[in-house]
Design a protein around this motif. Sequence first.
Motif, PDB file in Angstrom:
ATOM      1  N   LYS A  93      48.780  58.296  23.426  1.00  0.00           N
ATOM      2  CA  LYS A  93      48.843  56.987  22.806  1.00  0.00           C
ATOM      3  C   LYS A  93      47.520  56.679  22.109  1.00  0.00           C
ATOM      4  O   LYS A  93      46.447  56.945  22.649  1.00  0.00           O
ATOM      5  CB  LYS A  93      49.124  55.913  23.861  1.00  0.00           C
ATOM      6  N   GLU A  94      47.580  56.100  20.923  1.00  0.00           N
ATOM      7  CA  GLU A  94      46.357  55.780  20.192  1.00  0.00           C
ATOM      8  C   GLU A  94      45.621  54.600  20.819  1.00  0.00           C
ATOM      9  O   GLU A  94      44.419  54.657  21.026  1.00  0.00           O
ATOM     10  CB  GLU A  94      46.691  55.471  18.728  1.00  0.00           C
ATOM     11  N   ASP A  95      46.340  53.521  21.101  1.00  0.00           N
ATOM     12  CA  ASP A  95      45.708  52.325  21.651  1.00  0.00           C
ATOM     13  C   ASP A  95      46.405  51.912  22.943  1.00  0.00           C
ATOM     14  O   ASP A  95      47.633  51.911  23.024  1.00  0.00           O
ATOM     15  CB  ASP A  95      45.773  51.159  20.651  1.00  0.00           C
ATOM     16  N   ILE A  96      45.606  51.563  23.935  1.00  0.00           N
ATOM     17  CA  ILE A  96      46.125  51.021  25.192  1.00  0.00           C
ATOM     18  C   ILE A  96      45.622  49.591  25.271  1.00  0.00           C
ATOM     19  O   ILE A  96      44.426  49.353  25.460  1.00  0.00           O
ATOM     20  CB  ILE A  96      45.650  51.845  26.399  1.00  0.00           C
ATOM     21  N   ILE A  97      46.521  48.630  25.118  1.00  0.00           N
ATOM     22  CA  ILE A  97      46.141  47.233  24.940  1.00  0.00           C
ATOM     23  C   ILE A  97      46.628  46.392  26.125  1.00  0.00           C
ATOM     24  O   ILE A  97      47.781  46.501  26.547  1.00  0.00           O
ATOM     25  CB  ILE A  97      46.739  46.651  23.636  1.00  0.00           C
ATOM     26  N   VAL A  98      45.725  45.552  26.632  1.00  0.00           N
ATOM     27  CA  VAL A  98      46.123  44.569  27.638  1.00  0.00           C
ATOM     28  C   VAL A  98      46.844  43.440  26.911  1.00  0.00           C
ATOM     29  O   VAL A  98      46.287  42.817  26.005  1.00  0.00           O
ATOM     30  CB  VAL A  98      44.903  44.008  28.390  1.00  0.00           C
ATOM     31  N   SER A  99      48.083  43.180  27.267  1.00  0.00           N
ATOM     32  CA  SER A  99      48.853  42.142  26.582  1.00  0.00           C
ATOM     33  C   SER A  99      48.190  40.779  26.771  1.00  0.00           C
ATOM     34  O   SER A  99      47.497  40.533  27.770  1.00  0.00           O
ATOM     35  CB  SER A  99      50.292  42.111  27.095  1.00  0.00           C
ATOM     36  N   ARG A 100      48.419  39.895  25.832  1.00  0.00           N
ATOM     37  CA  ARG A 100      47.760  38.589  25.827  1.00  0.00           C
ATOM     38  C   ARG A 100      48.013  37.823  27.123  1.00  0.00           C
ATOM     39  O   ARG A 100      47.114  37.213  27.694  1.00  0.00           O
ATOM     40  CB  ARG A 100      48.240  37.774  24.627  1.00  0.00           C
ATOM     41  N   GLU A 101      49.246  37.874  27.613  1.00  0.00           N
ATOM     42  CA  GLU A 101      49.586  37.114  28.810  1.00  0.00           C
ATOM     43  C   GLU A 101      49.013  37.723  30.091  1.00  0.00           C
ATOM     44  O   GLU A 101      49.018  37.096  31.148  1.00  0.00           O
ATOM     45  CB  GLU A 101      51.108  36.979  28.949  1.00  0.00           C
ATOM     46  N   ARG A 102      48.499  38.960  30.013  1.00  0.00           N
ATOM     47  CA  ARG A 102      47.948  39.622  31.186  1.00  0.00           C
ATOM     48  C   ARG A 102      46.421  39.672  31.194  1.00  0.00           C
ATOM     49  O   ARG A 102      45.826  40.130  32.166  1.00  0.00           O
ATOM     50  CB  ARG A 102      48.492  41.051  31.281  1.00  0.00           C
ATOM     51  N   VAL A 103      45.799  39.201  30.129  1.00  0.00           N
ATOM     52  CA  VAL A 103      44.335  39.300  30.006  1.00  0.00           C
ATOM     53  C   VAL A 103      43.629  38.563  31.134  1.00  0.00           C
ATOM     54  O   VAL A 103      42.696  39.084  31.756  1.00  0.00           O
ATOM     55  CB  VAL A 103      43.864  38.792  28.631  1.00  0.00           C
ATOM     56  N   SER A 104      44.047  37.334  31.410  1.00  0.00           N
ATOM     57  CA  SER A 104      43.388  36.536  32.442  1.00  0.00           C
ATOM     58  C   SER A 104      43.484  37.207  33.807  1.00  0.00           C
ATOM     59  O   SER A 104      42.471  37.338  34.524  1.00  0.00           O
ATOM     60  CB  SER A 104      44.011  35.139  32.486  1.00  0.00           C
ATOM     61  N   ASP A 105      44.676  37.668  34.179  1.00  0.00           N
ATOM     62  CA  ASP A 105      44.855  38.353  35.466  1.00  0.00           C
ATOM     63  C   ASP A 105      44.075  39.657  35.505  1.00  0.00           C
ATOM     64  O   ASP A 105      43.527  40.029  36.557  1.00  0.00           O
ATOM     65  CB  ASP A 105      46.339  38.634  35.710  1.00  0.00           C
ATOM     66  N   PHE A 106      44.035  40.350  34.372  1.00  0.00           N
ATOM     67  CA  PHE A 106      43.290  41.611  34.309  1.00  0.00           C
ATOM     68  C   PHE A 106      41.806  41.374  34.562  1.00  0.00           C
ATOM     69  O   PHE A 106      41.162  42.122  35.309  1.00  0.00           O
ATOM     70  CB  PHE A 106      43.497  42.276  32.951  1.00  0.00           C
ATOM     71  N   LYS A 107      41.239  40.329  33.952  1.00  0.00           N
ATOM     72  CA  LYS A 107      39.823  40.031  34.161  1.00  0.00           C
ATOM     73  C   LYS A 107      39.532  39.690  35.609  1.00  0.00           C
ATOM     74  O   LYS A 107      38.509  40.111  36.160  1.00  0.00           O
ATOM     75  CB  LYS A 107      39.410  38.863  33.253  1.00  0.00           C
ATOM     76  N   GLU A 108      40.448  38.958  36.256  1.00  0.00           N
ATOM     77  CA  GLU A 108      40.276  38.648  37.679  1.00  0.00           C
ATOM     78  C   GLU A 108      40.346  39.922  38.515  1.00  0.00           C
ATOM     79  O   GLU A 108      39.615  40.087  39.490  1.00  0.00           O
ATOM     80  CB  GLU A 108      41.341  37.653  38.134  1.00  0.00           C
ATOM     81  N   TRP A 109      41.259  40.815  38.146  1.00  0.00           N
ATOM     82  CA  TRP A 109      41.401  42.084  38.878  1.00  0.00           C
ATOM     83  C   TRP A 109      40.135  42.925  38.749  1.00  0.00           C
ATOM     84  O   TRP A 109      39.675  43.526  39.731  1.00  0.00           O
ATOM     85  CB  TRP A 109      42.608  42.820  38.322  1.00  0.00           C
ATOM     86  N   ILE A 110      39.555  42.950  37.576  1.00  0.00           N
ATOM     87  CA  ILE A 110      38.326  43.722  37.347  1.00  0.00           C
ATOM     88  C   ILE A 110      37.142  43.074  38.067  1.00  0.00           C
ATOM     89  O   ILE A 110      36.307  43.755  38.684  1.00  0.00           O
ATOM     90  CB  ILE A 110      38.019  43.816  35.832  1.00  0.00           C
ATOM     91  N   ASP A 111      37.091  41.746  38.031  1.00  0.00           N
ATOM     92  CA  ASP A 111      35.931  41.016  38.542  1.00  0.00           C
ATOM     93  C   ASP A 111      36.144  40.596  39.988  1.00  0.00           C
ATOM     94  O   ASP A 111      35.931  39.440  40.346  1.00  0.00           O
ATOM     95  CB  ASP A 111      35.683  39.791  37.659  1.00  0.00           C
ATOM     96  N   ARG A 112      36.561  41.520  40.839  1.00  0.00           N
ATOM     97  CA  ARG A 112      36.823  41.157  42.240  1.00  0.00           C
ATOM     98  C   ARG A 112      35.580  41.406  43.074  1.00  0.00           C
ATOM     99  O   ARG A 112      34.720  42.169  42.730  1.00  0.00           O
ATOM    100  CB  ARG A 112      38.022  41.925  42.762  1.00  0.00           C
TER     101      ARG A 112
END
Length: 249
Positions: free
Chosen positions: A230-249
């Motif tokens: 795959k060329e680009d792996i993108i975090v969908s707009r609706e998942r960005v907030s949850d993704f940042k919380e998951w990363i910043d644990r």
Amino acid sequence: MKVLIIEDEKPAAHKLLRLLGEINPDIEIMDVLKSVEDSINWFLHNPRPDLIFMDIQLEDGICFEIFESKPIHTPIIFTTAYDDYTLKAFKVNSIDYLLKPIDSDELKNAIDKFNVHYKQNDYSRFESIITQLQPKTKERFLIKIGEHYKSLQTSMINCFYINERCNFIHAYNGKNYPIDYSLDKIEQLIDSKSFFRINRNFIINYSAIQDIIAYSSNRLKIVLKVCTEKEDIIVSRERVSDFKEWIDR
């Protein structure tokens, strides 16, 4: 029996207090809390309750943030208007999962279940029961390579993804393997601390992330250490907030 209630809606808290009083007048209510922050602070300074009634959506976040901050071994009866978190609830100390509006008979059955499996502060017995009830996260996936089968450790998986309606594992050796599980099913089987579903087509391993880049429309682009086709792996707009919380644990 000493009970703690974590519920941010006053009408729901009042109804629960009333129903508990009708079911068992000897129940002692230790406190009624409204938020994740209040709950974390309460557990730091108070003795352990016998049972917790816990709403999932609190005024400052999701109740599961409490467990990320402090280990809690007390049995819990979840009381919520949402049925989206059933599996996650049973990964913690859940005795039962009641949907609002709370029904008196269902509440009594949940308390009876608690009394059957948990008496005289027998914490070791309860924790044994909970261990048996909790879904196990998969440690390995069986994959087929030609006429051969191979067991692949979950820790060696870079990501799970969909391509042309087929599901694949992308491993750290750079190879792709077809898999029979759907991504929805995989999401239930794997450790949510290590894996995150960034969009409908990708579940990525935290340890595989090489870079996170700001992308158009407030989205994020993920660069993995071992790239897929795959060329680009993108975090969908609706998942960005949850993704940042998951990363910043």
